[in-house]
Design a protein around this motif. Structure first.
Motif, PDB file in Angstrom:
ATOM      1  N   THR A   1       0.849  -1.196   0.000  1.00  0.00           N
ATOM      2  CA  THR A   1       0.000   0.000   0.000  1.00  0.00           C
ATOM      3  C   THR A   1       0.882   1.243   0.000  1.00  0.00           C
ATOM      4  N   THR A   2       0.350   2.284  -0.581  1.00  0.00           N
ATOM      5  CA  THR A   2       1.057   3.561  -0.625  1.00  0.00           C
ATOM      6  C   THR A   2       0.681   4.400   0.584  1.00  0.00           C
ATOM      7  N   GLN A   3       1.681   4.858   1.297  1.00  0.00           N
ATOM      8  CA  GLN A   3       1.470   5.748   2.438  1.00  0.00           C
ATOM      9  C   GLN A   3       1.517   7.191   1.944  1.00  0.00           C
ATOM     10  N   LYS A   4       0.383   7.841   1.944  1.00  0.00           N
ATOM     11  CA  LYS A   4       0.316   9.204   1.454  1.00  0.00           C
ATOM     12  C   LYS A   4       1.121  10.148   2.348  1.00  0.00           C
ATOM     13  N   SER A   5       1.764  11.101   1.709  1.00  0.00           N
ATOM     14  CA  SER A   5       2.539  12.095   2.443  1.00  0.00           C
ATOM     15  C   SER A   5       1.605  12.960   3.297  1.00  0.00           C
ATOM     16  N   THR A   6       2.031  13.249   4.524  1.00  0.00           N
ATOM     17  CA  THR A   6       1.240  14.094   5.442  1.00  0.00           C
ATOM     18  C   THR A   6       2.080  15.283   5.885  1.00  0.00           C
ATOM     19  N   PRO A   7       2.181  16.309   5.037  1.00  0.00           N
ATOM     20  CA  PRO A   7       3.038  17.459   5.370  1.00  0.00           C
ATOM     21  C   PRO A   7       2.628  18.170   6.658  1.00  0.00           C
ATOM     22  N   HIS A   8       1.306  18.160   6.989  1.00  0.00           N
ATOM     23  CA  HIS A   8       0.861  18.830   8.209  1.00  0.00           C
ATOM     24  C   HIS A   8       1.370  18.133   9.462  1.00  0.00           C
ATOM     25  N   CYS A   9       1.914  16.930   9.287  1.00  0.00           N
ATOM     26  CA  CYS A   9       2.392  16.154  10.422  1.00  0.00           C
ATOM     27  C   CYS A   9       3.915  16.201  10.541  1.00  0.00           C
ATOM     28  N   ASN A  10       4.538  17.128   9.847  1.00  0.00           N
ATOM     29  CA  ASN A  10       5.993  17.309   9.933  1.00  0.00           C
ATOM     30  C   ASN A  10       6.286  18.494  10.839  1.00  0.00           C
ATOM     31  N   ASN A  11       7.108  18.286  11.854  1.00  0.00           N
ATOM     32  CA  ASN A  11       7.346  19.317  12.885  1.00  0.00           C
ATOM     33  C   ASN A  11       8.842  19.553  13.051  1.00  0.00           C
ATOM     34  N   HIS A  12       9.214  20.797  13.381  1.00  0.00           N
ATOM     35  CA  HIS A  12      10.610  21.183  13.608  1.00  0.00           C
ATOM     36  C   HIS A  12      10.708  21.896  14.962  1.00  0.00           C
ATOM     37  N   PHE A  13      11.656  21.455  15.802  1.00  0.00           N
ATOM     38  CA  PHE A  13      11.880  22.045  17.122  1.00  0.00           C
ATOM     39  C   PHE A  13      13.344  22.453  17.247  1.00  0.00           C
ATOM     40  N   GLU A  14      13.594  23.694  17.714  1.00  0.00           N
ATOM     41  CA  GLU A  14      14.965  24.165  17.931  1.00  0.00           C
ATOM     42  C   GLU A  14      15.181  24.691  19.348  1.00  0.00           C
ATOM     43  N   GLU A  15      14.138  24.590  20.212  1.00  0.00           N
ATOM     44  CA  GLU A  15      14.308  24.949  21.615  1.00  0.00           C
ATOM     45  C   GLU A  15      15.065  23.841  22.342  1.00  0.00           C
ATOM     46  N   ASN A  16      15.595  24.180  23.506  1.00  0.00           N
ATOM     47  CA  ASN A  16      16.366  23.193  24.259  1.00  0.00           C
ATOM     48  C   ASN A  16      15.480  22.175  24.956  1.00  0.00           C
ATOM     49  N   THR A  17      14.197  22.483  25.133  1.00  0.00           N
ATOM     50  CA  THR A  17      13.255  21.530  25.734  1.00  0.00           C
ATOM     51  C   THR A  17      11.952  21.601  24.973  1.00  0.00           C
ATOM     52  N   GLY A  18      11.177  20.519  25.040  1.00  0.00           N
ATOM     53  CA  GLY A  18       9.890  20.495  24.357  1.00  0.00           C
ATOM     54  C   GLY A  18       9.199  19.162  24.534  1.00  0.00           C
ATOM     55  N   THR A  19       7.977  19.094  23.984  1.00  0.00           N
ATOM     56  CA  THR A  19       7.162  17.887  24.088  1.00  0.00           C
ATOM     57  C   THR A  19       6.717  17.455  22.698  1.00  0.00           C
ATOM     58  N   ILE A  20       6.782  16.152  22.451  1.00  0.00           N
ATOM     59  CA  ILE A  20       6.268  15.612  21.193  1.00  0.00           C
ATOM     60  C   ILE A  20       5.263  14.522  21.522  1.00  0.00           C
TER      61      ILE A  20
END
Length: 882
Positions: A765-784
């Protein structure tokens, strides 16, 4: 008495007259026809040679009979030289007289020599000959002085005879009289001008002629309109300056004026006195001198090419296109000699088989008068075949429809100089000619009936072309095309009708039974040359009238496509849609460029066939097109680097988008099978999922290690699965990184039963791309966290979190909760910014928390993927910089 009969092909007398030359004992000549007197001035020379030789033979015999000398040694020596000079002058005049004749009448000389033993013995005399490299044996004083004079005389006579023989070599077959087999059939000459050097090579008639050769005379003429104009004075080259390439092959190099290659002070360095002009034609003439006798002049044509710095400009062909009825070429003459262009040489190879040593199917020489040139463009040309027979009488055979050809083209500037060859592959494409708007007598009615426009009724076809007493008054179609003579003249028979062959497959149903149109006609064809692509059945335009359900099958039109890719690659072809009329319309795939190639696949109905692979870089496909999109095919193809593995139907294949790798393949074949899988979009990814219905299959799979999965289509790519996992349930689902995946099904090493066929297969099966689900973090702390957390995450997602902290720091991930669909939905952590970085973590299912993951760099990439069913709460994690 002997008779010399002149062959008929040289008889210049009137028809039925016979020429006979009779040589009588008292040396008189009689002729049986007055017109034979024309041969006198040619025959007398030969007769003189024979008489001279016989008198000499008689004199030698007399010497043998009378040992005592008629004159003393001094007197004989004084008489010998004048006599030898007189003989040489006489023979020279005779030879020059014969050489000046151009008539074919000298052909019987060979026959004369064979019949006359005296003259044959003269020519075959094999005594040592004087030359620049041969010295007469020394003569001692005393009693042997007289014998030395006689021996010297024999050498001189033999030398003269050999010179005469070689000067007449073009009239005499030397092999008949020369015991040594070193000879050429005919003197040959070649000339080549390169790097300001004129190199001339020529052959000498025999190895014996080399001994009496004193040098050559070289003369160069300008060639214009069939006339020769001397360019400069003759150049005389002595024998010692001639280079010997082989026993009878010699050469000389002539430098251009003021050339740096000219050696100063070298007596054997010869040069031209005038420059040779580029693109101009010259005649190079070489005459071999045999002492004071001259051989036949040998000539060859020489064209001085233009000096080019870049050979890439030599290929002139710009474009080539073709249809079934015409061929169009456009090219640019980059030689710089366009004004001297005389003709174009074309070689046409069917199915592009020139690389296999096949002979050209057609060879055409087209004169310049057939070319077209744009105004003001001196080196641009175009040509369309066929042309008018009045302006360009070229015999042109139309090319086959829907066929591949390779064309080799070279420009010709003279009889000896052709420009470099360039080639192009063409395909005779054709547009469909289905004309649904035209009045139709066939499609509106049930089977075995036709439509009568006058009465607007469907009529039975059984009474077509019979008497008028059938109630079909006014039906034009009933008695149309009833002339039977049309069939005898190459027409097409359809029931009782005969239509001209021009109406066959023209898009209209001219026969009332419709047999003149349909899938058997070559309606539409085209070529695809991209490395990958797709094609499908065309949707035909619906006619403005209703088609009877019985005739829908007859509306299909045949479509052909040729797929041609890089010569070092195979072609894989797969069908994503397949629905044709059962046992009516058959899809055929041929392993090569045309329908004469081996058949790979023949399939019809509604089930998808297996993938097929070509053995070469060409694949030819025939399929139907319909009025409705319900029917037809949709096919995708790709090219991969060629291997020596034999193609086995069902072993390996190409899957574009979603598909399935059948269950039986793991146990059917003894060789590994490769499957090439590609997502529909370059941003998408792929999911390979195992479907298992047998409850005991997991245990069996522990011993049934058959699978290798790569990201991309190369065995050097990233291995996604290598069959070495202890827990096979972990790899029931395998996700790609890019939009391509390759699956290698290897040879099974164990089975619970002989020929056991496990009940499992692999789904793609083809997994469709989900650009809205791509995240970038550059802080020293965070939650995913997973999408929709703490509720269930969605199906078929591919989410990514790229975390970057300060340089010199590292990333620590603390997972507080983790629950996904076991063995199907995965979380991956990479020690770096990409999916090709080192993999730190792979988790699936319900995992005890908390747990920590530490990076070795200041960046990590977290990826979460899910399949198309069964969701869970997902995960929650906190990251920090350490």
């Amino acid at each position: 008495m002997s008779f010399l009969r002149v062959p008929p092909h040289v008889n210049t007398c009137k028809q039925n007259s016979r020429v006979t030359l009779r040589i009588v004992e008292n040396r008189t000549l009689t002729f049986s026809s007055e017109c034979a007197m024309k041969l006198w001035y040619q025959i007398i020379a030969l007769y003189f040679l024979i008489a001279l030789a016989r008198s000499e033979e008689q004199e030698e015999n007399a010497d043998d009979a009378k040992p005592a000398a008629i004159c003393n040694v001094v007197e004989c020596s004084k008489l010998f030289n004048p006599r030898l000079e007189a003989m040489e002058m006489a023979v020279k005049k005779i030879a020059l007289a014969i050489l000046s004749q151009t008539s074919d009448v000298f052909a019987p000389i060979k026959e004369i020599l064979e019949e006359d033993s005296t003259f044959t013995s003269i020519l075959s005399l094999n005594s040592t000959i004087y030359s620049s490299s041969t010295k007469a044996p020394s003569v001692s004083n005393g009693t042997h002085k007289e014998d030395g004079q006689k021996q010297e005389k024999n050498f001189a006579v033999a030398n003269l005879k050999r010179a005469v023989k070689c000067s007449l070599a073009h009239l005499v077959d030397i092999n008949l009289t020369d015991p040594e087999p070193y000879y050429e059939p005919l003197p040959q000459i070649t000339a080549l001008f390169t790097k300001d050097i004129l190199k001339i090579e020529w052959s000498v008639p025999s190895a014996e002629c080399v001994k009496v050769s004193s040098g050559v005379r070289i003369k160069i003429y300008e060639s214009a309109d069939g006339y020769k104009v001397p360019l400069e004075a003759p150049i005389f080259v002595p024998q010692k300056c001639i280079k010997k390439i082989a026993k009878t092959l010699h050469s000389i190099n002539l430098a251009s004026p003021f050339s740096s290659s000219t050696s100063r002070g070298n007596a054997c360095a010869f040069s031209l006195t005038k420059n040779l002009t580029q693109c101009r034609s010259y005649i190079v003439e070489v005459v071999i001198n045999y002492q004071s006798l001259a051989g036949k002049a040998m000539q060859t044509e020489l064209v001085i090419p233009l000096k080019l710095n870049e050979k890439a400009h030599l290929k002139p062909l710009i474009s080539a296109s073709a249809s079934s009825s015409s061929l169009t070429l456009n090219w640019e003459d980059n030689s710089g000699c366009a004004p001297q262009l005389t003709s174009l040489n074309l070689e046409i190879f069917q199915d592009g088989m020139v690389d296999k040593g096949e002979k050209a199917n057609a060879t055409v020489v087209i004169p310049r008068s057939c070319f077209k040139q744009p105004i003001g463009e001196g080196n641009l040309f175009s040509l369309t075949l066929p042309t008018s027979e009045l302006t360009c009488p070229i015999v042109w055979k139309p090319l086959d429809v829907c066929r591949k050809y390779k064309i080799n083209m070279s420009s010709q500037y003279s009889s000896t100089w052709n420009g470099p060859s360039s080639s192009s592959e063409i395909f005779t494409e054709q547009e469909g000619n289905f004309a649904p708007d035209s009045p139709n007598v066939f499609l509106r009615c049930p089977i075995h009936q036709f439509y009568c426009q006058y009465q607007q009724l469907c009529m039975d076809t059984s009474n077509v072309c019979y008497d008028d007493n059938n109630g079909y008054d006014g039906c034009e179609s009933e008695n149309r095309y009833c002339e039977q003579d049309v069939c005898y003249k190459g027409g097409f028979r359809c029931g009782q009708q005969c239509i001209p062959k021009e109406l066959l497959c023209n898009g209209n149903f001219d026969c009332v039974d419709g047999s003149d149109e349909g899938p058997h006609c070559e309606n539409t064809c085209f070529q695809l040359t991209n490395p990958s692509g797709n094609f499908s059945s065309q949707k035909l335009r619906m006619p403005p009238y209703e088609i009877h359900r019985d005739k829908i099958v007859n509306t299909a039109q045949n479509t052909k496509v040729l797929i041609s890719v890089q010569s070092t690659h195979h072609i894989w072809l797969t069908f994503n849609k397949f629905n044709t009329f059962q046992n009516q319309h058959i899809v055929k795939v041929y392993d090569g460029p045309y329908s004469t190639s081996p058949l790979l696949l023949s399939h019809n109905g509604s089930t998808k066939p297996y993938s097929v692979r070509s053995s070469s870089s060409d694949l030819f496909v025939e399929f139907p097109s319909y009025l409705s999109t319900t029917f037809g095919i949709e096919a995708f193809y790709t090219s991969v680097r060629r291997t020596d593995d034999q193609f086995l139907p069902g072993c390996g294949g190409y899957i574009y988008g979603d598909g399935i790798i059948p269950k039986s393949l793991a146990t059917t074949f003894n060789t590994g099978c490769f499957w090439y899988i590609e997502a529909t979009q370059s941003d998408d990814t792929l999911l390979l999922k195992m479907n298992i219905s047998d409850s005991d299959a997991y245990r069996k799979l522990q011993f049934y290690r058959t699978l290798m999965v790569y990201d991309g289509w190369n065995t050097d790519g990233l291995v996604l699965y290598d069959g070495k996992e202890d827990d096979y349930k972990k790899k029931v689902a395998i996700y790609s990184i890019t939009h391509k995946m390759m699956v290698h099904i290897k040879i099974p090493i164990w089975s619970t039963k002989p020929n056991e066929n496990l009940d499992f297969s692999w789904w793609i099966t083809t997994q469709k791309s989900t650009p809205h689900c791509n995240n970038h973090f550059e802080e020293n702390t965070g939650t995913i966290k997973s999408p929709n957390y703490p509720t269930f995450y969605p199906n078929s997602v591919d989410c990514r979190w790229n975390i970057k902290v300060e340089p010199g720091s590292k990333v620590r991930l603390l997972f507080a909760l983790f629950e996904t669909q076991a063995d199907a939905d995965y979380l991956y952590v990479y020690d770096g910014p990409t999916l090709r970085s080192t993999l730190l973590l792979t988790k699936s299912g319900l995992v005890p928390t908390p747990f920590i993951v530490n990076s070795s760099t200041n960046q990590v990439l977290v990826r979460f993927v899910s399949d198309e069913d069964t969701s869970s709460p997902g995960f929650l994690a906190v990251y920090s910089s350490v």
